[in-house]
Design a protein around this motif. Structure first.
Motif, mmCIF file in Angstrom:
data_model
loop_
_atom_site.group_PDB
_atom_site.id
_atom_site.type_symbol
_atom_site.label_atom_id
_atom_site.label_comp_id
_atom_site.label_asym_id
_atom_site.label_seq_id
_atom_site.Cartn_x
_atom_site.Cartn_y
_atom_site.Cartn_z
ATOM 1 N N GLN A 144 32.587 -23.363 -18.395
ATOM 2 C CA GLN A 144 32.950 -22.049 -17.871
ATOM 3 C C GLN A 144 33.628 -21.230 -18.962
ATOM 4 O O GLN A 144 34.475 -21.740 -19.695
ATOM 5 C CB GLN A 144 33.882 -22.189 -16.664
ATOM 6 N N VAL B 144 30.298 -27.399 -11.676
ATOM 7 C CA VAL B 144 30.565 -26.606 -12.869
ATOM 8 C C VAL B 144 30.701 -27.533 -14.070
ATOM 9 O O VAL B 144 31.556 -28.421 -14.098
ATOM 10 C CB VAL B 144 31.840 -25.763 -12.700
ATOM 11 N N VAL C 72 29.105 -19.217 -16.348
ATOM 12 C CA VAL C 72 29.324 -20.544 -15.777
ATOM 13 C C VAL C 72 28.053 -21.372 -15.948
ATOM 14 O O VAL C 72 26.954 -20.912 -15.592
ATOM 15 C CB VAL C 72 29.685 -20.469 -14.278
#
Length: 367
Positions: free
Chosen positions: A291, A288, A280
């Motif tokens: 990912q 985020v 990640v």
């Protein structure tokens, strides 16, 4: 020819005292017979497995090829032996020759000890093996430092045999019986075990105490370094033999949006690989940016992984990214389209998560 005393001097008087000394030496020699034979069997077993019973250990194309074991020892090896291992792993012919020579030396040393031939020279060689094995592999053992324990015991046994010799049931004795003139040869007195070392009692005592002190200090110091419990509390060691650890460096976001980083599996057991199930990319506030799940990691092409060594490697596994102990390489995670170098914050972090829930982080900068 006159008799020789323990001091190596000729004796023509007091035969009763000489017989008493000879009897004492005979008793000591008989007492050493068991450890001499088993010490020899241990080293003969190591060499014979590779040459006779499990030759795949010396086959570069086999899964049990010894180079894999060498590489697994590299993260915890002491006193620069990790650099020696790395150098050999990167030079195949030197590596192969070293493994053949080491295995042959183990085999010959073991046979000499079992037979009692040139016993002191063989015992000295076994001391060298023990020290090298303790420095390279001594940290390993998931439940106890079993590699250290074996090498530490062998070091003490080798020191004892080097001083005590092989006066009972040995080829050294056979040679001396058939050629009594060997008793006057310095090389025979030093290398074999049929006679005491050619030195005065006081000098021998000093030598024995030096060997004793060196053996104790080396064994106790390495044990304290690996596990404590001497002058410090018990600890798991600078390198864990049971819990996998990844060291991550040089994180870079490439102009294409791919993320590149360097990884080194520098802790854990060689009995099973480490499995990375997710990667990640996060901003400093925890958002985020990219990912890669286990499916994405398992589909990484071979071109995305550049391993430094040809043996234990990082590779795409069935459930993610897989690494064997000592694996070192540069990995490139492909862009997913969610981030690029222009949108990357000044402080970003790539986090790898393993199957057992451990996380490892590396700072990522734009290239």
């Amino acid at each position: 020819m006159s008799a020789l005393t323990f001091d190596g001097a000729a004796a023509v008087s007091n035969p009763a005292a000489q017989r008493s000394k000879a009897d004492a030496l005979r008793v000591a020699a008989l007492g050493l017979l068991s450890i001499r034979f088993i010490q020899g069997f241990v080293y003969w077993g190591g060499g014979s497995r590779r040459f006779i019973y499990a030759p795949a250990k010396l086959d570069p194309h086999a899964a049990s090829w010894m180079a894999n074991k060498f590489q697994s020892a590299m993260p915890g090896a002491l006193l620069g032996t990790d650099h020696v291992i790395a150098f050999l792993l990167q030079h195949f012919y030197l590596l192969y020759a070293s493994l053949i020579l080491f295995s042959a030396a183990e085999l010959i040393t073991g046979l000499c000890l079992m037979a009692g031939f040139l016993t002191r020279a063989a015992a000295l060689a076994s001391i060298g093996f023990s020290v090298v094995l303790m420095l390279m592999f001594g940290w390993q053992g998931a439940t106890c430092i079993d590699e250290w324990t074996m090498a530490a015991c062998n070091l003490a046994i080798g020191a004892t045999l080097m001083l005590g010799g092989s006066g009972a049931f040995s080829l050294d004795n056979v040679l001396l019986t058939r050629r009594p003139a060997l008793a006057e040869r310095g090389w025979f007195r030093w290398m074999s075990g049929a006679l005491p070392l050619p030195m005065q009692s006081g000098t021998f005592q000093k030598l024995a105490l030096v060997v004793f002190a060196t053996t104790v200090v080396f064994n106790v110091a390495t044990y304290d370094y690996y596990r404590g419990s001497v002058i410090t509390p018990f600890h798991g060691g600078p390198v864990s033999p049971s819990k996998h650890h990844l060291s991550l460096t040089d994180g870079v976001l490439l102009p294409s949006g791919a993320v590149r980083f360097h990884a080194f599996l520098d802790g854990g057991t060689p009995a099973s690989p480490s499995n990375v199930m997710m990667a990640v990319l996060k901003s400093s506030d925890g958002a985020v940016l990219e990912q890669w799940d286990g499916t994405a990691l398992s589909r990484l092409p071979a071109s995305a992984i550049s391993n430094e060594f040809a043996y234990n490697r990082f590779a795409a596994g069935p459930f993610g990214l897989q690494a064997k102990m000592g694996a070192t390489g540069t990995i490139t995670l492909p862009a997913t389209g969610n981030a690029d170098s222009a949108s990357l914050p000044s402080a970003a972090t790539l986090q790898l998560r393993t199957v057992n829930g451990n996380t490892f982080n590396v700072a990522v900068r734009a290239e």
